[in-house]
Design a protein around this motif. Structure first.
Motif, PDB file in Angstrom:
ATOM      1  N   THR A 138       0.854  -1.136   0.009  1.00  0.00           N
ATOM      2  CA  THR A 138       0.061   0.120  -0.075  1.00  0.00           C
ATOM      3  C   THR A 138       0.902   1.203  -0.039  1.00  0.00           C
ATOM      4  OG1 THR A 138       0.035   0.112   2.151  1.00  0.00           O
ATOM      5  CG2 THR A 138      -1.771  -1.130   1.236  1.00  0.00           C
ATOM      6  N   LYS A 139       2.045   1.271   0.197  1.00  0.00           N
ATOM      7  CA  LYS A 139       2.978   2.327   0.451  1.00  0.00           C
ATOM      8  C   LYS A 139       4.429   1.760   0.009  1.00  0.00           C
ATOM      9  CE  LYS A 139       3.704   1.937   5.463  1.00  0.00           C
ATOM     10  NZ  LYS A 139       3.132   0.388   5.507  1.00  0.00           N
ATOM     11  N   PHE A 140       5.283   3.240  -0.336  1.00  0.00           N
ATOM     12  CA  PHE A 140       6.538   2.773  -0.709  1.00  0.00           C
ATOM     13  C   PHE A 140       7.333   1.821   0.383  1.00  0.00           C
ATOM     14  CE2 PHE A 140      10.836   5.152  -1.131  1.00  0.00           C
ATOM     15  CZ  PHE A 140      11.399   4.175  -2.183  1.00  0.00           C
ATOM     16  N   GLU A 141       7.238   2.092   1.510  1.00  0.00           N
ATOM     17  CA  GLU A 141       7.970   1.276   2.477  1.00  0.00           C
ATOM     18  C   GLU A 141       7.475  -0.132   2.387  1.00  0.00           C
ATOM     19  OE1 GLU A 141      10.286   3.496   5.207  1.00  0.00           O
ATOM     20  OE2 GLU A 141       9.354   1.993   6.141  1.00  0.00           O
ATOM     21  N   ASP A 142       6.542  -0.623   1.938  1.00  0.00           N
ATOM     22  CA  ASP A 142       6.289  -1.969   2.006  1.00  0.00           C
ATOM     23  C   ASP A 142       7.181  -2.743   0.952  1.00  0.00           C
ATOM     24  OD1 ASP A 142       4.085  -1.424   3.737  1.00  0.00           O
ATOM     25  OD2 ASP A 142       2.714  -1.409   2.185  1.00  0.00           O
ATOM     26  N   LEU A 143       7.765  -2.047  -0.028  1.00  0.00           N
ATOM     27  CA  LEU A 143       8.719  -2.600  -0.821  1.00  0.00           C
ATOM     28  C   LEU A 143      10.106  -2.923  -0.257  1.00  0.00           C
ATOM     29  CD1 LEU A 143       8.317  -0.215  -4.243  1.00  0.00           C
ATOM     30  CD2 LEU A 143       7.034  -2.021  -3.368  1.00  0.00           C
ATOM     31  N   LYS A 144      10.286  -2.623   0.977  1.00  0.00           N
ATOM     32  CA  LYS A 144      11.539  -2.767   1.433  1.00  0.00           C
ATOM     33  C   LYS A 144      12.136  -4.381   1.397  1.00  0.00           C
ATOM     34  CE  LYS A 144      13.716  -0.182   5.137  1.00  0.00           C
ATOM     35  NZ  LYS A 144      13.360   0.930   6.158  1.00  0.00           N
ATOM     36  N   THR A 145      10.944  -5.287   1.586  1.00  0.00           N
ATOM     37  CA  THR A 145      11.522  -6.529   1.449  1.00  0.00           C
ATOM     38  C   THR A 145      11.245  -7.360   0.171  1.00  0.00           C
ATOM     39  OG1 THR A 145       9.172  -7.032   2.303  1.00  0.00           O
ATOM     40  CG2 THR A 145      11.003  -7.108   3.807  1.00  0.00           C
ATOM     41  N   LEU A 146      10.808  -6.430  -0.935  1.00  0.00           N
ATOM     42  CA  LEU A 146      10.494  -6.985  -2.163  1.00  0.00           C
ATOM     43  C   LEU A 146      11.635  -6.818  -3.200  1.00  0.00           C
ATOM     44  CD1 LEU A 146       6.649  -5.994  -2.109  1.00  0.00           C
ATOM     45  CD2 LEU A 146       7.693  -8.149  -1.276  1.00  0.00           C
ATOM     46  N   LYS A 147      11.322  -7.271  -4.367  1.00  0.00           N
ATOM     47  CA  LYS A 147      12.118  -7.050  -5.675  1.00  0.00           C
ATOM     48  C   LYS A 147      11.493  -5.813  -6.394  1.00  0.00           C
ATOM     49  CE  LYS A 147      15.431 -10.648  -7.093  1.00  0.00           C
ATOM     50  NZ  LYS A 147      16.277 -10.046  -5.855  1.00  0.00           N
ATOM     51  N   ILE A 148      12.404  -4.780  -6.425  1.00  0.00           N
ATOM     52  CA  ILE A 148      11.893  -3.618  -7.043  1.00  0.00           C
ATOM     53  C   ILE A 148      12.542  -3.482  -8.549  1.00  0.00           C
ATOM     54  CG2 ILE A 148      11.686  -1.227  -6.922  1.00  0.00           C
ATOM     55  CD1 ILE A 148      12.228  -1.527  -3.769  1.00  0.00           C
ATOM     56  N   GLY A 149      12.067  -3.073  -9.683  1.00  0.00           N
ATOM     57  CA  GLY A 149      12.420  -2.891 -10.740  1.00  0.00           C
ATOM     58  C   GLY A 149      12.536  -1.423 -11.159  1.00  0.00           C
ATOM     59  N   VAL A 150      13.578  -0.937 -11.472  1.00  0.00           N
ATOM     60  CA  VAL A 150      13.690   0.530 -12.188  1.00  0.00           C
ATOM     61  C   VAL A 150      14.701   0.842 -13.314  1.00  0.00           C
ATOM     62  CG1 VAL A 150      13.586   1.427  -9.383  1.00  0.00           C
ATOM     63  CG2 VAL A 150      15.871   0.756 -10.442  1.00  0.00           C
ATOM     64  N   GLN A 151      14.356   1.846 -13.773  1.00  0.00           N
ATOM     65  CA  GLN A 151      15.370   2.271 -15.001  1.00  0.00           C
ATOM     66  C   GLN A 151      16.589   2.603 -14.396  1.00  0.00           C
ATOM     67  OE1 GLN A 151      14.063   5.087 -17.986  1.00  0.00           O
ATOM     68  NE2 GLN A 151      15.710   4.511 -19.211  1.00  0.00           N
ATOM     69  N   ALA A 159      15.664   6.472  -5.576  1.00  0.00           N
ATOM     70  CA  ALA A 159      14.551   6.314  -4.550  1.00  0.00           C
ATOM     71  C   ALA A 159      14.765   4.974  -3.814  1.00  0.00           C
ATOM     72  CB  ALA A 159      13.325   6.691  -5.010  1.00  0.00           C
ATOM     73  N   ALA A 160      14.766   3.641  -4.809  1.00  0.00           N
ATOM     74  CA  ALA A 160      14.800   2.512  -4.399  1.00  0.00           C
ATOM     75  C   ALA A 160      16.085   2.355  -3.636  1.00  0.00           C
ATOM     76  CB  ALA A 160      14.803   1.682  -5.726  1.00  0.00           C
ATOM     77  N   GLN A 161      17.227   2.603  -4.149  1.00  0.00           N
ATOM     78  CA  GLN A 161      18.380   2.565  -3.516  1.00  0.00           C
ATOM     79  C   GLN A 161      18.433   3.195  -1.987  1.00  0.00           C
ATOM     80  OE1 GLN A 161      22.299   1.961  -5.243  1.00  0.00           O
ATOM     81  NE2 GLN A 161      21.251   2.226  -7.460  1.00  0.00           N
ATOM     82  N   ASN A 162      17.966   4.162  -2.104  1.00  0.00           N
ATOM     83  CA  ASN A 162      17.672   4.882  -0.564  1.00  0.00           C
ATOM     84  C   ASN A 162      16.875   4.061   0.308  1.00  0.00           C
ATOM     85  OD1 ASN A 162      19.289   7.166  -1.171  1.00  0.00           O
ATOM     86  ND2 ASN A 162      17.592   8.454  -1.745  1.00  0.00           N
ATOM     87  N   LEU A 163      16.093   3.473  -0.187  1.00  0.00           N
ATOM     88  CA  LEU A 163      14.911   2.596   0.586  1.00  0.00           C
ATOM     89  C   LEU A 163      15.760   1.242   0.983  1.00  0.00           C
ATOM     90  CD1 LEU A 163      12.014   2.172   1.629  1.00  0.00           C
ATOM     91  CD2 LEU A 163      11.668   0.902  -0.365  1.00  0.00           C
ATOM     92  N   VAL A 164      16.436   0.555   0.233  1.00  0.00           N
ATOM     93  CA  VAL A 164      16.948  -0.704   0.695  1.00  0.00           C
ATOM     94  C   VAL A 164      18.570  -0.870   0.602  1.00  0.00           C
ATOM     95  CG1 VAL A 164      14.775  -1.775  -0.479  1.00  0.00           C
ATOM     96  CG2 VAL A 164      17.047  -1.584  -1.866  1.00  0.00           C
ATOM     97  N   GLY A 165      18.991   0.249   0.428  1.00  0.00           N
ATOM     98  CA  GLY A 165      20.606   0.479   0.540  1.00  0.00           C
ATOM     99  C   GLY A 165      21.208   0.515  -0.813  1.00  0.00           C
ATOM    100  N   LYS A 166      22.367   0.983  -0.949  1.00  0.00           N
ATOM    101  CA  LYS A 166      23.204   1.146  -2.172  1.00  0.00           C
ATOM    102  C   LYS A 166      23.448  -0.154  -2.650  1.00  0.00           C
ATOM    103  CE  LYS A 166      25.071   5.143  -4.130  1.00  0.00           C
ATOM    104  NZ  LYS A 166      23.753   5.434  -4.698  1.00  0.00           N
ATOM    105  N   VAL A 171      17.113  -4.610  -5.773  1.00  0.00           N
ATOM    106  CA  VAL A 171      16.614  -3.620  -6.745  1.00  0.00           C
ATOM    107  C   VAL A 171      17.193  -4.063  -8.054  1.00  0.00           C
ATOM    108  CG1 VAL A 171      16.912  -1.260  -7.663  1.00  0.00           C
ATOM    109  CG2 VAL A 171      17.014  -1.500  -5.167  1.00  0.00           C
ATOM    110  N   LYS A 172      16.471  -4.256  -8.843  1.00  0.00           N
ATOM    111  CA  LYS A 172      16.879  -4.624 -10.423  1.00  0.00           C
ATOM    112  C   LYS A 172      16.948  -3.429 -11.136  1.00  0.00           C
ATOM    113  CE  LYS A 172      16.174  -9.550 -11.351  1.00  0.00           C
ATOM    114  NZ  LYS A 172      15.396 -10.507 -12.207  1.00  0.00           N
ATOM    115  N   ARG A 173      17.817  -3.388 -11.833  1.00  0.00           N
ATOM    116  CA  ARG A 173      18.101  -2.125 -12.915  1.00  0.00           C
ATOM    117  C   ARG A 173      18.138  -2.463 -14.148  1.00  0.00           C
ATOM    118  NH1 ARG A 173      23.128   0.344 -11.291  1.00  0.00           N
ATOM    119  NH2 ARG A 173      22.233   2.365 -11.087  1.00  0.00           N
ATOM    120  N   PHE A 174      17.325  -1.653 -14.971  1.00  0.00           N
ATOM    121  CA  PHE A 174      17.111  -2.020 -16.414  1.00  0.00           C
ATOM    122  C   PHE A 174      17.662  -0.695 -17.299  1.00  0.00           C
ATOM    123  CE2 PHE A 174      14.144  -4.641 -14.076  1.00  0.00           C
ATOM    124  CZ  PHE A 174      14.541  -6.056 -14.593  1.00  0.00           C
ATOM    125  N   GLU A 175      17.903  -1.050 -18.386  1.00  0.00           N
ATOM    126  CA  GLU A 175      18.216  -0.230 -19.362  1.00  0.00           C
ATOM    127  C   GLU A 175      17.185   0.930 -19.853  1.00  0.00           C
ATOM    128  OE1 GLU A 175      20.460  -1.408 -22.854  1.00  0.00           O
ATOM    129  OE2 GLU A 175      21.649  -2.417 -21.471  1.00  0.00           O
TER     130      GLU A 175
END
Ligand code: ARG
Length: 265
Positions: A138-151, A159-166, A171-175
Protein backbone atom coordinates in the motif's frame (compact mmCIF):
# COMPACT_ATOMS: atom_id res chain seq x y z
CA UNK A 1 60.42 13.95 -73.66
CA UNK A 2 59.11 13.63 -70.14
CA UNK A 3 60.37 17.09 -69.27
CA UNK A 4 58.37 18.63 -72.05
CA UNK A 5 55.18 17.53 -70.37
CA UNK A 6 56.15 18.82 -66.97
CA UNK A 7 54.77 22.35 -67.33
CA UNK A 8 51.50 20.98 -68.65
CA UNK A 9 51.29 18.50 -65.81
CA UNK A 10 52.04 21.17 -63.25
CA UNK A 11 49.36 23.33 -64.76
CA UNK A 12 46.87 20.47 -64.66
CA UNK A 13 47.75 19.80 -61.05
CA UNK A 14 47.37 23.44 -60.14
CA UNK A 15 44.03 23.55 -61.89
CA UNK A 16 42.72 20.58 -60.03
CA UNK A 17 43.94 22.03 -56.78
CA UNK A 18 42.13 25.23 -57.61
CA UNK A 19 38.96 23.30 -58.35
CA UNK A 20 39.27 21.40 -55.10
CA UNK A 21 39.87 24.59 -53.19
CA UNK A 22 36.88 26.08 -54.92
CA UNK A 23 34.74 23.16 -53.90
CA UNK A 24 35.85 23.42 -50.32
CA UNK A 25 35.10 27.09 -50.36
CA UNK A 26 31.70 26.53 -51.81
CA UNK A 27 30.87 24.14 -48.97
CA UNK A 28 31.99 26.39 -46.21
CA UNK A 29 30.22 29.26 -47.90
CA UNK A 30 27.00 27.31 -47.91
CA UNK A 31 27.25 26.82 -44.18
CA UNK A 32 28.47 30.34 -43.55
CA UNK A 33 26.02 32.15 -45.79
CA UNK A 34 23.20 30.33 -44.09
CA UNK A 35 24.44 32.00 -40.91
CA UNK A 36 23.55 31.18 -37.33
CA UNK A 37 19.90 30.77 -38.13
CA UNK A 38 20.66 27.52 -39.92
CA UNK A 39 22.91 25.98 -37.30
CA UNK A 40 21.34 22.63 -36.72
CA UNK A 41 21.13 21.62 -33.09
CA UNK A 42 21.14 17.91 -32.40
CA UNK A 43 18.64 16.93 -29.75
CA UNK A 44 18.86 13.64 -27.85
CA UNK A 45 15.67 11.95 -26.65
CA UNK A 46 15.14 8.43 -25.30
CA UNK A 47 12.65 6.88 -27.73
CA UNK A 48 11.68 4.03 -25.41
CA UNK A 49 9.58 6.20 -23.17
CA UNK A 50 6.00 6.51 -24.35
CA UNK A 51 4.07 8.74 -24.21
CA UNK A 52 6.97 11.23 -23.97
CA UNK A 53 9.03 9.82 -26.82
CA UNK A 54 8.60 6.69 -28.89
CA UNK A 55 9.01 5.65 -32.50
CA UNK A 56 5.99 5.45 -34.79
CA UNK A 57 5.76 3.02 -37.72
CA UNK A 58 7.80 5.35 -39.88
CA UNK A 59 10.51 5.28 -37.22
CA UNK A 60 9.92 8.93 -36.41
CA UNK A 61 9.98 10.04 -32.81
CA UNK A 62 6.61 11.14 -31.50
CA UNK A 63 5.25 12.08 -28.09
CA UNK A 64 4.90 14.82 -25.51
CA UNK A 65 8.61 15.66 -25.23
CA UNK A 66 8.98 15.66 -29.00
CA UNK A 67 6.09 18.06 -29.49
CA UNK A 68 7.30 20.34 -26.71
CA UNK A 69 10.78 20.38 -28.19
CA UNK A 70 9.54 21.18 -31.69
CA UNK A 71 7.27 23.93 -30.41
CA UNK A 72 10.06 25.48 -28.33
CA UNK A 73 12.49 25.33 -31.24
CA UNK A 74 9.94 26.88 -33.51
CA UNK A 75 9.35 29.85 -31.19
CA UNK A 76 13.06 30.22 -30.48
CA UNK A 77 13.93 30.09 -34.17
CA UNK A 78 16.21 27.09 -33.68
CA UNK A 79 16.73 24.47 -36.33
CA UNK A 80 16.80 21.07 -34.65
CA UNK A 81 17.24 17.39 -35.48
CA UNK A 82 15.98 14.98 -32.84
CA UNK A 83 17.94 11.76 -32.52
CA UNK A 84 16.76 8.70 -30.61
CA UNK A 85 19.34 8.25 -27.85
CA UNK A 86 19.05 5.64 -25.07
CA UNK A 87 18.69 7.22 -21.65
CA UNK A 88 21.85 5.67 -20.24
CA UNK A 89 23.94 7.33 -22.94
CA UNK A 90 22.24 10.73 -22.91
CA UNK A 91 24.31 12.63 -20.38
CA UNK A 92 27.56 11.45 -21.87
CA UNK A 93 26.46 12.36 -25.37
CA UNK A 94 25.81 15.90 -24.15
CA UNK A 95 29.14 16.34 -22.42
CA UNK A 96 31.01 14.85 -25.41
CA UNK A 97 29.27 17.29 -27.75
CA UNK A 98 27.42 14.58 -29.72
CA UNK A 99 24.15 16.19 -28.67
CA UNK A 100 23.53 19.90 -28.11
CA UNK A 101 20.23 19.58 -26.31
CA UNK A 102 18.53 16.82 -24.30
CA UNK A 103 14.81 16.45 -23.78
CA UNK A 104 13.97 13.19 -22.08
CA UNK A 105 11.81 13.68 -19.00
CA UNK A 106 15.00 14.61 -17.18
CA UNK A 107 14.35 15.59 -13.60
CA UNK A 108 16.25 18.69 -12.60
CA UNK A 109 18.39 17.99 -9.55
CA UNK A 110 21.56 19.29 -7.95
CA UNK A 111 23.67 16.31 -8.88
CA UNK A 112 22.88 16.73 -12.57
CA UNK A 113 23.28 20.49 -12.33
CA UNK A 114 26.96 19.87 -11.75
CA UNK A 115 27.42 18.55 -15.27
CA UNK A 116 24.68 20.26 -17.31
CA UNK A 117 22.45 23.31 -17.33
CA UNK A 118 18.67 23.11 -17.30
CA UNK A 119 15.91 25.22 -18.78
CA UNK A 120 12.95 26.31 -16.71
CA UNK A 121 10.72 23.29 -15.93
CA UNK A 122 8.27 22.14 -18.60
CA UNK A 123 6.54 19.34 -16.69
CA UNK A 124 5.79 18.38 -13.09
CA UNK A 125 6.07 14.69 -12.27
CA UNK A 126 6.37 12.26 -9.39
CA UNK A 127 7.22 8.61 -8.87
CA UNK A 128 4.48 5.98 -8.91
CA UNK A 129 4.65 2.32 -8.00
CA UNK A 130 3.08 -0.24 -10.31
CA UNK A 131 2.44 -3.80 -9.19
CA UNK A 132 0.12 -6.75 -9.74
CA UNK A 133 -3.40 -6.04 -8.48
CA UNK A 134 -3.09 -8.97 -6.08
CA UNK A 135 -0.09 -7.38 -4.30
CA UNK A 136 -0.56 -6.37 -0.65
CA UNK A 137 1.64 -3.28 -0.99
CA UNK A 138 0.00 0.00 0.00
CA UNK A 139 3.03 2.30 0.38
CA UNK A 140 6.64 2.73 -0.74
CA UNK A 141 7.99 1.37 2.59
CA UNK A 142 6.27 -1.95 1.92
CA UNK A 143 8.73 -2.55 -0.93
CA UNK A 144 11.58 -2.91 1.57
CA UNK A 145 11.46 -6.69 1.52
CA UNK A 146 10.48 -7.08 -2.14
CA UNK A 147 12.17 -7.07 -5.52
CA UNK A 148 11.96 -3.64 -7.14
CA UNK A 149 12.46 -2.88 -10.83
CA UNK A 150 13.71 0.53 -11.98
CA UNK A 151 15.37 2.13 -14.97
CA UNK A 152 19.04 2.63 -14.12
CA UNK A 153 20.38 6.03 -13.25
CA UNK A 154 16.94 7.54 -12.84
CA UNK A 155 15.36 9.20 -9.84
CA UNK A 156 13.41 5.96 -9.27
CA UNK A 157 16.72 4.09 -9.07
CA UNK A 158 17.91 6.58 -6.48
CA UNK A 159 14.69 6.29 -4.46
CA UNK A 160 14.84 2.48 -4.49
CA UNK A 161 18.47 2.45 -3.42
CA UNK A 162 17.70 4.90 -0.64
CA UNK A 163 15.02 2.55 0.61
CA UNK A 164 16.95 -0.71 0.58
CA UNK A 165 20.57 0.41 0.51
CA UNK A 166 23.06 1.14 -2.26
CA UNK A 167 23.70 -1.74 -4.65
CA UNK A 168 21.21 -3.94 -2.85
CA UNK A 169 20.39 -7.03 -4.93
CA UNK A 170 16.70 -6.45 -4.34
CA UNK A 171 16.81 -3.54 -6.79
CA UNK A 172 16.84 -4.76 -10.37
CA UNK A 173 18.05 -2.07 -12.70
CA UNK A 174 17.08 -1.99 -16.38
CA UNK A 175 18.33 -0.05 -19.36
CA UNK A 176 14.85 1.06 -20.35
CA UNK A 177 11.36 1.24 -18.90
CA UNK A 178 9.90 -1.30 -21.37
CA UNK A 179 12.44 -3.84 -20.04
CA UNK A 180 11.46 -3.09 -16.44
CA UNK A 181 7.77 -3.48 -17.28
CA UNK A 182 8.48 -6.73 -19.09
CA UNK A 183 10.14 -8.07 -15.96
CA UNK A 184 7.10 -7.09 -13.90
CA UNK A 185 4.85 -8.94 -16.32
CA UNK A 186 7.07 -12.01 -16.08
CA UNK A 187 7.08 -11.87 -12.27
CA UNK A 188 10.83 -11.24 -12.01
CA UNK A 189 10.16 -8.18 -9.86
CA UNK A 190 7.32 -7.48 -7.44
CA UNK A 191 6.96 -3.83 -8.36
CA UNK A 192 8.32 -1.18 -10.69
CA UNK A 193 8.87 2.43 -9.71
CA UNK A 194 8.80 5.05 -12.44
CA UNK A 195 7.66 8.50 -13.48
CA UNK A 196 3.88 8.94 -13.33
CA UNK A 197 3.37 9.60 -17.05
CA UNK A 198 5.12 6.46 -18.21
CA UNK A 199 3.65 4.23 -15.48
CA UNK A 200 0.10 5.41 -16.10
CA UNK A 201 0.57 4.87 -19.81
CA UNK A 202 1.77 1.31 -19.22
CA UNK A 203 -1.23 0.41 -17.05
CA UNK A 204 -3.65 2.04 -19.47
CA UNK A 205 -2.24 0.03 -22.35
CA UNK A 206 -2.39 -3.28 -20.49
CA UNK A 207 -5.97 -3.34 -19.28
CA UNK A 208 -6.28 -7.12 -19.29
CA UNK A 209 -3.25 -7.74 -17.13
CA UNK A 210 -4.52 -6.36 -13.84
CA UNK A 211 -1.82 -4.09 -12.56
CA UNK A 212 -2.52 -1.35 -10.11
CA UNK A 213 -0.77 1.85 -9.13
CA UNK A 214 0.27 2.99 -5.67
CA UNK A 215 0.67 6.73 -5.35
CA UNK A 216 2.66 7.36 -2.18
CA UNK A 217 2.60 10.99 -1.01
CA UNK A 218 6.14 10.49 0.34
CA UNK A 219 7.55 10.89 -3.18
CA UNK A 220 8.44 14.51 -3.88
CA UNK A 221 7.43 16.46 -6.93
CA UNK A 222 9.97 16.37 -9.75
CA UNK A 223 10.44 18.98 -12.45
CA UNK A 224 11.56 18.12 -15.96
CA UNK A 225 13.97 20.44 -17.72
CA UNK A 226 15.58 20.63 -21.14
CA UNK A 227 19.33 20.22 -20.73
CA UNK A 228 22.27 21.85 -22.50
CA UNK A 229 25.98 21.51 -21.97
CA UNK A 230 27.15 23.28 -18.86
CA UNK A 231 27.93 26.89 -19.66
CA UNK A 232 25.98 27.07 -22.93
CA UNK A 233 24.12 30.14 -21.72
CA UNK A 234 23.24 31.44 -25.16
CA UNK A 235 21.41 28.30 -26.23
CA UNK A 236 19.76 27.99 -22.83
CA UNK A 237 18.42 31.53 -23.05
CA UNK A 238 16.89 30.77 -26.44
CA UNK A 239 15.26 27.61 -25.14
CA UNK A 240 13.87 29.44 -22.11
CA UNK A 241 12.54 32.13 -24.38
CA UNK A 242 10.79 29.51 -26.52
CA UNK A 243 9.39 27.79 -23.43
CA UNK A 244 8.07 31.06 -22.07
CA UNK A 245 6.24 31.66 -25.32
CA UNK A 246 4.64 28.22 -25.56
CA UNK A 247 3.50 28.59 -21.96
CA UNK A 248 2.06 32.03 -22.64
CA UNK A 249 0.22 31.27 -25.87
CA UNK A 250 -1.44 28.02 -24.76
CA UNK A 251 0.68 25.67 -26.90
CA UNK A 252 2.11 23.96 -23.82
CA UNK A 253 -1.40 23.40 -22.37
CA UNK A 254 -2.69 22.05 -25.63
CA UNK A 255 0.13 19.51 -25.88
CA UNK A 256 -0.26 18.58 -22.20
CA UNK A 257 -3.99 17.94 -22.59
CA UNK A 258 -3.42 15.85 -25.69
CA UNK A 259 -1.30 13.37 -23.71
CA UNK A 260 -2.28 13.77 -20.09
CA UNK A 261 -5.90 14.86 -20.03
CA UNK A 262 -6.68 12.70 -17.01
CA UNK A 263 -3.33 12.64 -15.24
CA UNK A 264 -3.44 13.48 -11.52
CA UNK A 265 -0.39 14.00 -9.36
N1 ARG B 1 12.55 11.66 -14.55
C1 ARG B 1 13.38 10.57 -14.22
C2 ARG B 1 14.80 11.01 -14.10
O1 ARG B 1 15.14 12.04 -14.55
C3 ARG B 1 13.28 9.42 -15.21
C4 ARG B 1 13.74 9.74 -16.56
C5 ARG B 1 13.73 8.58 -17.48
N2 ARG B 1 13.51 9.06 -18.79
C6 ARG B 1 13.65 8.37 -19.92
N3 ARG B 1 13.42 8.98 -21.01
N4 ARG B 1 14.01 7.15 -19.93
O2 ARG B 1 15.64 10.33 -13.58
Amino acid sequence: MKQRYLPALTLALLCSLAVLAGCGKKDSNAAASAGNAATEYVVGADGAYAPFASENEQKELVGFDIEIMKAVADKAGLKIRIVNTPFDGLFNALSQGDRDILISTITINDQRRQTMDFSEPYFVAKQLIVLPSSSKVTKFEDLKTLKIGVQSATTADEAAQNLVGKNSPSVKRFESMPLAFQELEGGGVDAVIGDNGVVTNFVKNNPGKSFRIVNDPAFPKEYYGIAVKKGNAELLAKLNHGLEQIKADGTQDRIYKKYFADEKL
